[in-house]
Design a protein around this motif. Structure first.
Motif, mmCIF file in Angstrom:
data_model
loop_
_atom_site.group_PDB
_atom_site.id
_atom_site.type_symbol
_atom_site.label_atom_id
_atom_site.label_comp_id
_atom_site.label_asym_id
_atom_site.label_seq_id
_atom_site.Cartn_x
_atom_site.Cartn_y
_atom_site.Cartn_z
ATOM 1 N N GLN A 169 0.815 -1.220 0.000
ATOM 2 C CA GLN A 169 0.000 0.000 0.000
ATOM 3 C C GLN A 169 0.844 1.264 0.000
ATOM 4 O OE1 GLN A 169 -2.563 -0.592 3.377
ATOM 5 N NE2 GLN A 169 -4.079 -1.760 2.200
ATOM 6 N N ARG A 170 2.086 1.157 0.439
ATOM 7 C CA ARG A 170 2.960 2.332 0.487
ATOM 8 C C ARG A 170 3.696 2.561 -0.829
ATOM 9 N NH1 ARG A 170 4.682 -0.041 5.655
ATOM 10 N NH2 ARG A 170 6.669 -0.583 4.674
ATOM 11 N N GLN A 171 3.507 1.616 -1.777
ATOM 12 C CA GLN A 171 4.318 1.669 -2.989
ATOM 13 C C GLN A 171 3.476 1.526 -4.251
ATOM 14 O OE1 GLN A 171 7.385 2.485 -2.745
ATOM 15 N NE2 GLN A 171 7.613 2.252 -0.540
ATOM 16 N N ARG A 172 2.424 2.276 -4.372
ATOM 17 C CA ARG A 172 1.536 2.164 -5.525
ATOM 18 C C ARG A 172 2.109 2.817 -6.785
ATOM 19 N NH1 ARG A 172 -1.129 -2.126 -4.054
ATOM 20 N NH2 ARG A 172 -2.660 -1.829 -2.399
ATOM 21 N N GLN A 173 3.124 3.668 -6.625
ATOM 22 C CA GLN A 173 3.616 4.433 -7.773
ATOM 23 C C GLN A 173 4.867 3.820 -8.412
ATOM 24 O OE1 GLN A 173 1.557 6.872 -8.718
ATOM 25 N NE2 GLN A 173 0.366 6.251 -6.918
ATOM 26 N N VAL A 174 5.272 2.645 -7.978
ATOM 27 C CA VAL A 174 6.485 2.040 -8.526
ATOM 28 C C VAL A 174 6.148 0.740 -9.254
ATOM 29 C CG1 VAL A 174 7.851 3.009 -6.639
ATOM 30 C CG2 VAL A 174 7.034 0.640 -6.484
ATOM 31 N N SER A 175 7.031 0.341 -10.163
ATOM 32 C CA SER A 175 6.903 -0.970 -10.807
ATOM 33 C C SER A 175 8.119 -1.801 -10.437
ATOM 34 C CB SER A 175 6.810 -0.818 -12.329
ATOM 35 O OG SER A 175 7.990 -0.265 -12.861
ATOM 36 N N VAL A 176 7.905 -3.088 -10.243
ATOM 37 C CA VAL A 176 8.948 -3.982 -9.757
ATOM 38 C C VAL A 176 9.241 -5.045 -10.804
ATOM 39 C CG1 VAL A 176 9.594 -5.639 -7.970
ATOM 40 C CG2 VAL A 176 8.308 -3.582 -7.350
ATOM 41 N N SER A 177 10.485 -5.071 -11.245
ATOM 42 C CA SER A 177 10.953 -6.068 -12.213
ATOM 43 C C SER A 177 11.838 -7.080 -11.500
ATOM 44 C CB SER A 177 11.751 -5.371 -13.321
ATOM 45 O OG SER A 177 12.351 -6.316 -14.180
ATOM 46 N N VAL A 178 11.751 -8.354 -11.932
ATOM 47 C CA VAL A 178 12.553 -9.407 -11.309
ATOM 48 C C VAL A 178 13.201 -10.260 -12.389
ATOM 49 C CG1 VAL A 178 12.603 -11.344 -9.700
ATOM 50 C CG2 VAL A 178 10.980 -9.470 -9.324
ATOM 51 N N VAL A 285 11.288 -12.168 1.505
ATOM 52 C CA VAL A 285 11.146 -11.289 0.342
ATOM 53 C C VAL A 285 10.458 -9.990 0.753
ATOM 54 C CG1 VAL A 285 10.024 -10.979 -1.892
ATOM 55 C CG2 VAL A 285 11.156 -13.149 -1.363
ATOM 56 N N LEU A 286 9.382 -10.108 1.516
ATOM 57 C CA LEU A 286 8.684 -8.908 1.971
ATOM 58 C C LEU A 286 9.596 -8.000 2.782
ATOM 59 C CD1 LEU A 286 5.142 -10.190 3.046
ATOM 60 C CD2 LEU A 286 5.829 -9.159 0.869
ATOM 61 N N ASP A 287 10.447 -8.593 3.611
ATOM 62 C CA ASP A 287 11.393 -7.800 4.410
ATOM 63 C C ASP A 287 12.323 -7.013 3.486
ATOM 64 O OD1 ASP A 287 10.239 -8.777 6.714
ATOM 65 O OD2 ASP A 287 11.778 -10.322 7.022
ATOM 66 N N ASP A 288 12.811 -7.672 2.441
ATOM 67 C CA ASP A 288 13.684 -6.984 1.479
ATOM 68 C C ASP A 288 12.955 -5.828 0.803
ATOM 69 O OD1 ASP A 288 15.780 -8.679 2.034
ATOM 70 O OD2 ASP A 288 15.687 -9.772 0.133
ATOM 71 N N LEU A 289 11.707 -6.083 0.415
ATOM 72 C CA LEU A 289 10.927 -5.039 -0.248
ATOM 73 C C LEU A 289 10.687 -3.851 0.676
ATOM 74 C CD1 LEU A 289 8.281 -7.302 -2.057
ATOM 75 C CD2 LEU A 289 10.185 -6.070 -3.142
ATOM 76 N N ALA A 290 10.387 -4.139 1.937
ATOM 77 C CA ALA A 290 10.111 -3.071 2.896
ATOM 78 C C ALA A 290 11.338 -2.184 3.098
ATOM 79 C CB ALA A 290 9.679 -3.665 4.235
ATOM 80 N N LYS A 291 12.530 -2.787 3.059
ATOM 81 C CA LYS A 291 13.769 -2.016 3.263
ATOM 82 C C LYS A 291 14.138 -1.212 2.013
ATOM 83 C CE LYS A 291 15.750 -5.492 6.385
ATOM 84 N NZ LYS A 291 16.797 -6.544 6.501
ATOM 85 N N THR A 292 13.749 -1.724 0.839
ATOM 86 C CA THR A 292 14.249 -1.160 -0.417
ATOM 87 C C THR A 292 13.297 -0.165 -1.061
ATOM 88 O OG1 THR A 292 15.407 -3.241 -0.777
ATOM 89 C CG2 THR A 292 15.212 -1.755 -2.670
#
Length: 294
Positions: A169-178, A285-292
């Motif tokens: 919910q805090r990151q609606r304006q970004v796109s994530v590529s893997v 994975v969620l922890d990594d996302l929250a930090k990054t």
């Protein structure tokens, strides 16, 4: 051609098994199995059930390594797998080692070891999910049921979903590529993969080329532009020197990516972003996302 077990056949088998079973009856991808009420000696034949068992407070007596090239357990569980016997690798479990451990339950997946099911079932009650990876949430519940801890598994899944939504919910304006680099192969991960489902649970946007309901795109260097996003996370299976990573990161097209130029191309741990396929991996994975994603 192998016979297909219809719902009616499964119900009939389940009813028959329930009449003779002294433990609990579990219906799974390859039939119906009577398992102990409280399994004590569990062997797991993939990273997913290893992650699941440990998440549910059960330390297996045996597990398989990741591959012939890396016959170790996933590193994020290293501190919690001390004393667990190695019984081969995912691609080739050692049946003699499994037999010697005298397990009372074996957990795996049809896609991995369906052909070994008859032999494994003669060693111990064996429960198999249909697949692995993108199915990890339903796999968690089935393996949890086999372990006698389905309610606990559901609680862990519920907690993960709350955490995922809070982060997303805090990151609606970004796109994530893997992207994943392997020996002689580069994958751009799509939605029908373990990591794809984790990102979906968080409600994170994927680049347009990755909003595809299949596993991955297999690309050469010419496909590097498809990797771009606000953030680009990449992993390497094993030693990066043995994969396509160095080739791709040194390519001129890599340097043109928005994520790379902004310093948002980030190397992450392959063991829990890709290999682990379980609830503990998903939370890491969620922890990594929250930090990054800031």
């Amino acid at each position: 051609m192998k016979p297909v077990l219809t719902l009616g056949v499964l119900l009939a088998l389940s009813s028959a098994a329930a009449q003779t079973c002294q433990g609990r009856v579990i219906t799974h991808a390859l039939g119906v199995t009577c398992v102990p009420r409280t399994p004590q000696r569990v062997v797991v034949l993939d990273a997913g059930p290893l992650d699941t068992a440990i998440a549910l407070g059960i330390k297996p007596i045996g597990a398989v390594g990741k591959s012939a090239a890396d016959n170790e357990f996933v590193t994020y569980l290293k501190d919690r797998t001390q004393g667990v016997a190695n019984v081969g690798v995912i691609q080739q479990p050692n049946l003699e080692k499994i037999l010697a451990l005298k397990p009372d339950l074996i957990l795996s997946a049809k896609i991995r070891h369906g052909e070994l099911y008859p032999q494994l079932s003669r060693i111990a009650p064996t429960v198999m999910t249909e697949s692995v990876g993108a199915t990890w949430r339903s796999d968690l519940l089935l393996w949890g049921d086999a372990l006698g801890r389905k309610a606990q598994a559901q609680t862990l899944l519920n907690q993960f979903r709350v955490k995922a939504k809070r982060i997303g919910q805090r990151q609606r304006q970004v796109s994530v590529s893997v992207v994943r680099f392997l020996p002689q192969q580069t994958r751009i991960m799509h939605r029908a993969s373990f990591i794809g489902t984790v990102l979906d649970e968080a409600g994170l946007t994927r680049p347009a080329s990755q909003r595809v309901n299949d596993f991955a795109a297999y690309v050469s260097a010419e496909g590097i532009p498809q990797m771009d996003g606000t953030f680009l996370f990449y992993t390497s299976f094993g030693d990066p020197k043995t994969t396509t990573q160095n080739e791709m990161l040194k390519h001129p097209l890599w340097q043109t990516l928005v994520a790379v130029k902004a310093g948002r191309a980030i190397a992450v741990d392959d063991d829990y972003w890709m290999t682990g396929t379980g609830i503990l991996a998903a939370n890491r994975v969620l922890d990594d996302l929250a930090k990054t994603l800031k």
